[in-house]
Structure formats: C-alpha cells, structure tokens
Design an enzyme around this catalytic site. Structure first.
Site, short mmCIF file in Angstrom:
data_model
loop_
_atom_site.label_atom_id
_atom_site.label_comp_id
_atom_site.label_asym_id
_atom_site.label_seq_id
_atom_site.Cartn_x
_atom_site.Cartn_y
_atom_site.Cartn_z
N ARG A 1 -14.86 2.35 11.39
CA ARG A 1 -13.99 1.41 10.82
C ARG A 1 -14.61 0.22 10.37
O ARG A 1 -14.25 -0.35 9.51
CB ARG A 1 -12.90 1.37 11.91
CG ARG A 1 -12.03 2.66 12.39
CD ARG A 1 -11.10 1.94 13.22
NE ARG A 1 -10.14 3.24 13.74
CZ ARG A 1 -10.81 3.95 14.78
NH1 ARG A 1 -11.74 3.65 15.58
NH2 ARG A 1 -9.87 5.09 15.12
N ARG B 1 -11.31 5.33 5.99
CA ARG B 1 -12.71 6.19 6.12
C ARG B 1 -13.01 7.33 5.73
O ARG B 1 -12.19 8.05 5.43
CB ARG B 1 -12.87 6.26 7.82
CG ARG B 1 -12.90 5.10 8.56
CD ARG B 1 -13.61 5.44 9.98
NE ARG B 1 -12.51 5.64 10.78
CZ ARG B 1 -12.78 6.14 12.11
NH1 ARG B 1 -13.99 6.49 12.45
NH2 ARG B 1 -11.65 6.60 12.96
N ASN C 1 -7.65 -1.35 8.41
CA ASN C 1 -8.80 -1.33 9.26
C ASN C 1 -10.21 -2.30 8.63
O ASN C 1 -10.15 -2.34 7.42
CB ASN C 1 -9.56 -0.05 9.60
CG ASN C 1 -8.62 0.75 10.86
OD1 ASN C 1 -8.54 -0.06 11.72
ND2 ASN C 1 -8.32 1.82 10.68
N GLY D 1 0.79 -1.05 0.01
CA GLY D 1 0.06 0.07 -0.09
C GLY D 1 1.15 1.13 -0.29
O GLY D 1 1.61 1.32 0.95
N ALA D 2 0.78 2.24 -0.89
CA ALA D 2 1.65 3.03 -1.35
C ALA D 2 0.91 4.52 -0.96
O ALA D 2 1.15 5.63 -1.70
CB ALA D 2 2.52 3.12 -2.78
N GLY D 3 -0.09 4.22 -0.30
CA GLY D 3 -1.02 5.58 0.01
C GLY D 3 -0.49 6.53 0.82
O GLY D 3 0.77 6.58 0.93
N GLN D 4 -1.57 7.08 1.71
CA GLN D 4 -0.87 8.11 2.68
C GLN D 4 -0.05 7.46 3.67
O GLN D 4 0.97 7.97 4.07
CB GLN D 4 -2.34 8.81 3.11
CG GLN D 4 -3.14 9.24 2.14
CD GLN D 4 -2.55 10.64 1.76
OE1 GLN D 4 -1.59 10.92 1.62
NE2 GLN D 4 -3.36 11.68 1.71
N HIS E 1 -9.52 -1.68 18.27
CA HIS E 1 -9.35 -0.32 17.79
C HIS E 1 -10.70 0.37 17.28
O HIS E 1 -10.72 0.60 16.09
CB HIS E 1 -8.43 -0.40 16.64
CG HIS E 1 -7.91 0.76 16.01
ND1 HIS E 1 -7.62 2.12 16.75
CD2 HIS E 1 -7.81 1.37 14.91
CE1 HIS E 1 -7.12 2.92 16.26
NE2 HIS E 1 -7.21 2.56 14.80
N1 APR Z 1 -2.59 -4.37 -3.03
C1 APR Z 1 -1.57 -3.52 -2.80
N2 APR Z 1 -2.11 -2.26 -2.47
C2 APR Z 1 -3.56 -1.93 -2.41
C3 APR Z 1 -4.35 -3.09 -2.74
C4 APR Z 1 -3.87 -4.34 -3.05
N3 APR Z 1 -4.71 -5.34 -3.24
N4 APR Z 1 -5.77 -2.56 -2.73
C5 APR Z 1 -5.52 -1.21 -2.25
N5 APR Z 1 -4.09 -0.79 -2.33
C6 APR Z 1 -3.64 0.40 -1.87
C7 APR Z 1 -4.64 1.59 -2.66
O1 APR Z 1 -4.23 1.53 -4.08
C8 APR Z 1 -3.79 2.75 -1.85
O2 APR Z 1 -2.83 3.30 -2.49
O3 APR Z 1 -3.56 0.55 -0.50
C9 APR Z 1 -3.50 2.05 -0.64
C10 APR Z 1 -4.33 2.84 0.79
O4 APR Z 1 -3.64 4.00 0.78
P1 APR Z 1 -4.91 5.15 1.08
O5 APR Z 1 -6.19 5.18 0.34
O6 APR Z 1 -4.14 6.50 0.95
O7 APR Z 1 -5.14 4.71 2.79
P2 APR Z 1 -4.31 5.14 4.07
O8 APR Z 1 -4.86 6.34 4.43
O9 APR Z 1 -2.93 4.68 3.56
O10 APR Z 1 -4.98 3.93 5.04
C11 APR Z 1 -4.68 2.74 4.71
O11 APR Z 1 -4.78 1.75 6.96
O12 APR Z 1 -5.55 3.25 8.86
C12 APR Z 1 -5.93 2.18 7.86
O13 APR Z 1 -8.28 2.89 7.89
C13 APR Z 1 -7.07 2.76 7.07
O14 APR Z 1 -7.49 0.59 6.16
C14 APR Z 1 -7.00 1.99 5.77
C15 APR Z 1 -5.56 1.95 5.80
#
Ligand code: APR
Length: 318
Positions: A95, A89, A127, A14-17, A182
């Site tokens: 959650r 969320r 979550n 997961g390269a998101g936030q 949580h």
């Molecule tokens: N494989 C790899 N990455 C994935 C997959 C997958 N199958 N499905 C989704 N992702 C990636 C998304 O493409 C996205 O870039 O996971 C990333 C999630 O990043 P954000 O949407 O920015 O979410 P973030 O704020 O990082 O939170 C991620 O952690 O705290 C918890 O509730 C929050 O469930 C959420 C998670």
C-alpha cells in the site's frame, strides 16, 4: 405548503471499483441521494454506473436518486463525502508504494471537497490509508471529528470471518478489533475478540489464533494476488458504508477506524486505527482501551510506521 426537508447528500469521489459498490450499497440502504464523481475523462464511467445502479432501485424498492458527474459543482453541499480517488495496488506492490501518486490525487480532491462540501463528514478510503487521512485533514483544515479513515472495519471483518469459519459459528456472533495502521503490521487485538461474549482464547488454540491474525494482516494482498488487476472492492465499500450509516443515522456504533489521536494510546496528532464512536457528531470519541504489553508494543510499532509515512506526505505537501 410543501415541507422543505431534504434527504442527505452523499458524494462518492472516485467512480471506480469501490466507488461503484459504494453507490450501490448507499442506494440499497436509502442512506441519501448519491453523487458519483470521477475525473472528466471518466465522466461516462461515473454516469454509466450511476444510471445502471439507479435502474436497480425499483427492484430494491429504494427511492434513492443516483447521478454521475465530473463537475465539482454537483458535489456542492454534500453531507457525507467518501474518497476512493486514487490508484489501487497491483500484484507485488505494498500500500505504501501508492503514496506518491495518491498524495497528488488527494491534493486535488481535498481542495475541492474543502471548497464544495465544507461541512461534510469525510471518510477516506484511498491508500496508504492512514497517511491519506492525514493529507486530507492537512489540506482541508477540517476539524478532527469530521475526518476519518476506513480500514479497521474491513480488517476486523476479515478477522471475524476467519474466526467464524474456524469455529463453525455465525459471523454475527464474532466481535473483533483490528487496530493500528492499515498495513502488514496492523494489530488484531486478541483480548478484544469474543464469540457470543466468550473470549476467543477460551475457544481456540493460540496457534490457530496466530494463524488467523497472520492471514488477516495479509488478506488484502491475498486478494490483490488473485485479482491481478487491482485490490479488494466489495468489502471496503461495505465497511465504509457501515461508517457512513452510523453517522447519518446517529447510531453511535463503536467501530475501529483511523481517527486522530491526541494523546490516546500515546500518539500525538496521528491518524491511526483505534476504536471510535461514530454518531451525528462524526467521530464523537476515541475509546482508550487498556492493552496488554505485547499489543501495546505492536501498536507502537505500527504507529511509528504510520508516522514515517506521514512524514513523507508532509514533505510532499510542503
Ligand atoms: N478525482 C476524482 N477521481 C479520481 C481522481 C481525481 N483527481 N484521480 C483518480 N480518480 C479515480 C480514477 O479515475 C478511478 O476511477 O479514482 C478511481 C479509483 O478507482 P479504481 O482504480 O477502480 O480503484 P478502487 O479499487 O476503487 O480503489 C480506490 O481505495 O482501497 C483503496 O488502494 C485502493 O487507493 C485505492 C482506492
């Protein structure tokens, strides 16, 4: 002859936030080389963030290699895997509302982690946390010492901040443990909170402590309501890195985290927030702390809520 030791490999799924901030912090702390992974559609996001952060490493004086990818082969042999893959969320959501979508994502991720990083120490952040850790363990079949969830470090950090602000003291001197699931029924255990070694109850009125405990329970939602586009990410990343560091450097920190309880606190095979020692053996021990009747009751309530979510996950994995 050249020495053949290698640096630890840390895979961030997961390269998101949160994923981006994990990469930054792991890089700054030189915890190991970092692989930032996302789905093929977002390969550019993973690669772009990795490049940007790696350009910062000379400024930090950190010799950390950071790469982005959407290929599971690049995750192969990772020592630590931190999973944030999943939806965050939006305002108005709990959650628990993420369960359906995130359990499907977890199926994909856990199967690939099992295949490509079968020996890793896995930290789940997605979550609803406690249920996602359960899903990960069920799918991978990893031993319980190598599977843990990040929530308690963050919830306790929030409690510590609010206490420090109220008393006008350093956050460094405030110790706290928020246990349980949580969710909104997490349990800030007041008798385990001390300020410079002094029990919190000697320094703060009961009403003020209660207000801080309430704010802590809702602190994630407070941020969601403000951001509007997602949930907290700086503090969850820092909290997961604290756990990874304790593992990689064998620090044996006592951290509140979602570890599997087999009898501890009366839970049977349930991942839920409890104090645990994290060292080179992973979750080396769950510490059984004596709780007063109110905290015990609150932990039971929180645990049964986690159990309900786990039952839902189990149905979806069947
Ligand atoms: N494989 C790899 N990455 C994935 C997959 C997958 N199958 N499905 C989704 N992702 C990636 C998304 O493409 C996205 O870039 O996971 C990333 C999630 O990043 P954000 O949407 O920015 O979410 P973030 O704020 O990082 O939170 C991620 O952690 O705290 C918890 O509730 C929050 O469930 C959420 C998670």
């Amino acid at each position: 002859m050249a020495r053949t030791f290698t640096r630890p490999k840390i895979a961030l799924i997961g390269a998101g936030q949160i994923g981006g901030n994990l990469a930054l912090l792991a890089g700054q702390k030189e915890l190991g080389d970092v692989v930032l992974f996302d789905i093929p559609d977002l390969e550019g996001l993973a690669k772009g963030k990795a490049l940007d952060i790696s350009h910062q490493m000379p400024v930090e004086g950190a010799d950390t290699k950071i790469t982005g990818t959407s290929k599971w082969e690049d995750v192969a042999g990772a020592d630590v895997v931190i999973i944030t893959a999943g939806r965050p969320r939006k305002p108005g959501m709990s959650r628990d509302d993420l369960l359906d979508v995130n359990v499907q994502i977890m199926k994909d991720v856990a199967n690939n982690v099992k295949k490509y990083a079968p020996e890793c120490f896995a930290i789940v952040v997605a979550n609803p946390l406690d249920a996602m850790v359960y899903a990960f363990e069920k799918i991978t079949g990893f031993p319980k010492n190598r599977v843990v969830g990040m929530a308690g470090v963050l919830d306790s950090s929030r409690f510590r901040l609010f206490v420090a602000e109220k008393l006008g003291v350093s956050v460094e001197d405030v110790t706290a443990f928020v246990l349980g699931g949580h969710g909104d029924d997490m349990v800030p255990v007041v008798p385990l909170c001390s300020v410079g070694g002094i029990p919190l109850t000697q320094l703060m009125k009961a009403d003020d402590i209660k207000a801080i405990a309430d704010r802590t329970r809702k602190a994630g939602g407070e941020i969601v309501a403000l951001l509007k586009t997602g949930s907290a990410y700086y503090s969850p990343a820092a909290s997961a890195i604290e756990m990874a560091e304790s593992y990689l450097r064998d620090k044996k920190r006592i951290l509140p985290c979602a570890a599997r309880c087999d009898g501890e606190y009366g839970f049977k095979g349930l991942y839920v927030g409890v104090p645990a020692i994290i060292g080179k053996g992973g979750v080396e021990k769950v510490l059984q702390v004596e709780l007063n009747a109110d905290d015990k009751k609150a932990l039971d309530v929180s645990g049964s809520h986690v159990q309900e979510l786990v039952n839902e996950v189990a149905k979806r994995l069947a």
